[in-house]
Design a protein around this motif. Structure first.
Motif, short mmCIF file in Angstrom:
data_model
loop_
_atom_site.label_atom_id
_atom_site.label_comp_id
_atom_site.label_asym_id
_atom_site.label_seq_id
_atom_site.Cartn_x
_atom_site.Cartn_y
_atom_site.Cartn_z
N ASP A 1 3.13 20.75 44.27
CA ASP A 1 2.79 21.41 43.02
C ASP A 1 1.39 21.06 42.55
O ASP A 1 0.74 21.85 41.86
CB ASP A 1 3.80 21.01 41.93
N LYS B 1 0.80 26.61 34.19
CA LYS B 1 2.00 26.08 34.83
C LYS B 1 2.00 26.33 36.33
O LYS B 1 2.85 25.82 37.05
CB LYS B 1 3.22 26.73 34.18
N ASP B 2 1.05 27.12 36.82
CA ASP B 2 0.99 27.41 38.24
C ASP B 2 0.65 26.15 39.02
O ASP B 2 0.03 25.23 38.48
CB ASP B 2 -0.06 28.49 38.53
N ARG C 1 6.46 22.12 35.18
CA ARG C 1 7.19 22.78 36.26
C ARG C 1 8.56 22.15 36.53
O ARG C 1 9.49 22.85 36.95
CB ARG C 1 6.35 22.76 37.54
N TYR C 2 8.69 20.83 36.26
CA TYR C 2 9.92 20.14 36.68
C TYR C 2 10.39 19.08 35.67
O TYR C 2 10.89 18.05 36.07
CB TYR C 2 9.72 19.48 38.05
#
Length: 662
Positions: free
Chosen positions: A334, A383-384, A442-443
């Motif tokens: 990520d 967020k990418d 993201r997580y």
């Protein structure tokens, strides 16, 4: 606990009279972890996480004019306990490995290689004697993507050459999740002595007592890590970082594999990585988690590549870039932040695989946001997944990024191939905090793993540039402090295990101080008088470094009183105990008289004193050392890291904390 579980299994192995083979002595070997003419990979004494995936390879060797016997077999049995495939009543039973594992082996392979049996043969070959090496003929079979789901102890036996046997005992560990997130900080090459020296030059003291401590000093748990390699005393960053990411020792230059003797650097037996396990973690333990990789080196360099790559040769950097997104089961992290831009493009200075534009490939195929300088990094709020590449090669060190900035202008270091210098590189703390922001977005629910490396501690210790190395230790410590503050602000501190360690050591130490004014007052020929500037014991005194602004770094790096410091292993060079303001030291250069030898670089510390090499004459920089490295831990599961441990145990403890097993 992993350690307690391992001790229990060791006792079990002893109870069933399993005796591990002793590693063979000597500097040269036919193949690492291959004690006889029959080889099993993974070798004896390997440990696994229950449910992890790994490859198995066997090799049968024959030297000189002999041919290997291709009629060999591999069996496995579980030692004690009940298992439907390998017990018969209460007596263990060896089962054919293919039948037991339910994995069909690849077709049998054959190849040849050669090796030097000893130093005499090695140097004869170096000097042109092509017959000095011993030829070896190989027959081999590989099983790919094997899994052992049941914890316990297993014995694997290769039977070959009409009655000969090579045995390997494997230990399989369970895990239970304790934390949502793990940050693994690696100070590449960092030792306790370097931390001590960094504290000395950066923290105030009164009456001999520090009034302020480093962030590492304040961790509640301290342990030590043994770093030796699979087949040698001294490790390199590739196989030592792989031990942290796989739980298996390997050989110099190897990433996520056991090196075999085949010609290809990509077909060696693989072990599953923390990042790969996290990507397929089962739902009961939290499901798929996030992965972040941050380094001040090239992102294809040994330590960061150990998080996501599999190859016997760490120098296959163009292919390593491809493996991140195109591997068999790619990690596709990520967050990827660091240097190494030349392996992403084919423009000026570019070395990408097949000329591919990997910036475009990462963006189009996996949605990465691409940034190339500090301003773009700090501006990003999305967020990418984030790919930040800030230098064509290794990022410039903290000293040159922040103090001697004109040194940045000396190279065509722009990561996009413009041929211009990279003048706006971020610091480690900025990369780590931004990476955490992305991982959190993201997580946050599932959790994540980040590896963050202060790479140039090692890269500056090699050329004996101690000031720059210690500055990067301080940059790491400063990053740790800002990371802890960020976790607390975002209410993640109680869910996050932080580990700080090194992958290997250098033999650095401080033995006094130097009055550089007195040192410089003598001519080049007055070396004995120059040495009198070194103060030891009661004359060592305190150095001139002061951190008046409290940013964790000395305000002055060129004061009168500096550290008398050095290593035990170095090439012939000159030393003046003063910072090189013009860039990284180059201590030795190739001799004009021999292709084997290096001499002191006359342009490096030209008014210093001569120090004759303690290394082989074909070494031009310092090398790693055997000493244990420290490990600091804070957060859930931190207690697991106390005491003395092997580097492979770091993996098993992280795997337990994150719940990466069955």
């Amino acid at each position: 606990m992993v350690k307690a579980f391992s001790f229990a299994l060791l006792s079990l192995a002893t109870a069933v009279s399993v005796v591990a083979a002793i590693d063979p002595i000597g500097q040269f070997k036919r193949l690492g972890a291959c004690p006889d003419l029959g080889c099993v990979f993974p070798p004896d004494n390997a440990e696994f996480l229950a449910g992890s995936r790994f490859d198995v390879r066997v090799e049968v060797h024959a030297e000189n004019d002999a041919k290997p016997n291709t009629n060999y077999k591999l069996t496995i049995e579980k030692l004690r306990g009940s298992h439907k495939d390998n017990t018969h009543g209460s007596k263990p039973k060896a089962i054919d490995f293919s039948k037991w594992s339910k994995v069909k082996p690849n077709a049998q392979e054959a190849w040849d290689f050669e090796y030097a049996k000893d130093a005499t043969a090695y140097w004869k070959f170096k000097d042109g004697d092509k017959k000095a090496k011993t030829p070896v003929h190989v027959a081999s079979t590989a099983w790919r993507q094997v899994q052992i789901n049941e914890p316990g102890t297993y014995k694997v036996v290769l039977s070959y050459n009409n009655g000969k046997k090579t045995e390997a005992v494997w230990t399989v560990n369970a895990s239970k999740r304790k934390a949502k997130n793990v940050i693994l900080f690696i100070g590449d090459g960092m030792t306790t002595a370097m931390i001590t020296a960094a504290r000395l030059i950066s923290k105030p003291h009164t009456s001999g007592k520090y009034t302020k401590h480093m962030h590492m000093d304040q961790f509640p748990v301290l342990g030590h890590v043994m770093t030796q390699s699979l087949d040698s005393l001294i490790t390199d960053s590739a196989n030592s970082a792989s031990a942290y990411n796989t739980g298996h020792k390997s050989s110099a230059g190897a990433l996520g594999v056991y090196p075999d003797s085949s010609a290809s650097p990509y077909d060696d037996p693989k072990q599953e990585l923390i990042a790969e396990l996290l990507r397929r973690r089962n739902k009961k333990n939290g499901g798929k988690g996030g992965v972040g990789i941050v380094s001040t080196a090239e992102v294809q360099d040994a330590t960061p590549a150990a998080v996501y790559a599999h190859t016997r040769n760490r120098d296959e950097k163009a292919t390593i870039v491809d493996q991140m997104i195109h591997g068999a089961k790619p990690v596709v992290a990520d967050v990827i932040l660091g240097g190494g831009g030349k392996y992403f493009h084919s423009k000026t200075g570019g070395k990408s695989l097949n000329g591919t534009d990997y910036y475009a490939a990462y963006s189009k195929e996996h949605g990465y946001k691409i940034v190339h300088d500090r301003d773009a990094l700090l501006k990003y709020k999305g967020k990418d997944p984030l790919l930040g590449i800030f230098h064509a090669g290794n990022m410039d060190v903290w000293m040159d990024r922040n103090v001697y900035k004109d040194n940045l202008k000396k190279s065509a270091s722009d990561p996009t191939g413009t041929g211009l210098p990279a003048l706006n590189q971020p610091n480690l703390d900025e990369m780590v905090v931004k990476g955490l922001e992305v991982l959190d977005k993201r997580y946050r629910k599932e959790g994540w793993f980040m590896m963050a490396e202060a790479a140039s501690v090692d890269k500056m210790m090699h050329p004996l540039d101690y000031d720059r190395a210690l500055a990067d230790v301080l940059e790491l410590d400063n990053t740790i402090g800002k990371t802890k503050a960020w976790l607390k602000r975002n209410k993640l501190d109680k869910d996050t295990l932080i580990i700080v360690t090194a992958d290997h050591a250098h033999s650095f130490d401080v033995y006094g101080s130097v009055d550089t004014q007195y040192f410089n007052s003598f001519s080049d020929s007055e070396e004995l008088e120059k040495k009198n500037s070194i103060g030891t014991y009661e004359n060592s005194g305190w150095p001139s470094y002061v951190d008046a602004n409290g940013d964790g770094f000395p305000d002055n790096w060129d004061g009168r009183y500096t550290l008398a410091a050095g290593t035990a292993v170095f090439p012939t060079h000159r030393e003046d105990f003063q910072i090189n303001i013009n860039g990284t030291r180059i201590p030795a250069v190739a001799s004009t008289n021999s292709h084997h030898h290096y001499d002191a670089n006359p342009a490096d510390a030209p008014h210093g004193i001569n120090k004759l090499a303690t290394l082989s004459t074909n070494d031009n920089v310092g090398v790693h050392s055997l000493q244990d490295v420290p490990v600091f831990a804070s957060g859930p599961g931190a207690n697991l890291f106390a005491g003395i441990q092997d580097n492979t145990e770091i993996f098993h403890k992280i795997a337990e904390v994150l719940g990466l097993g069955n």
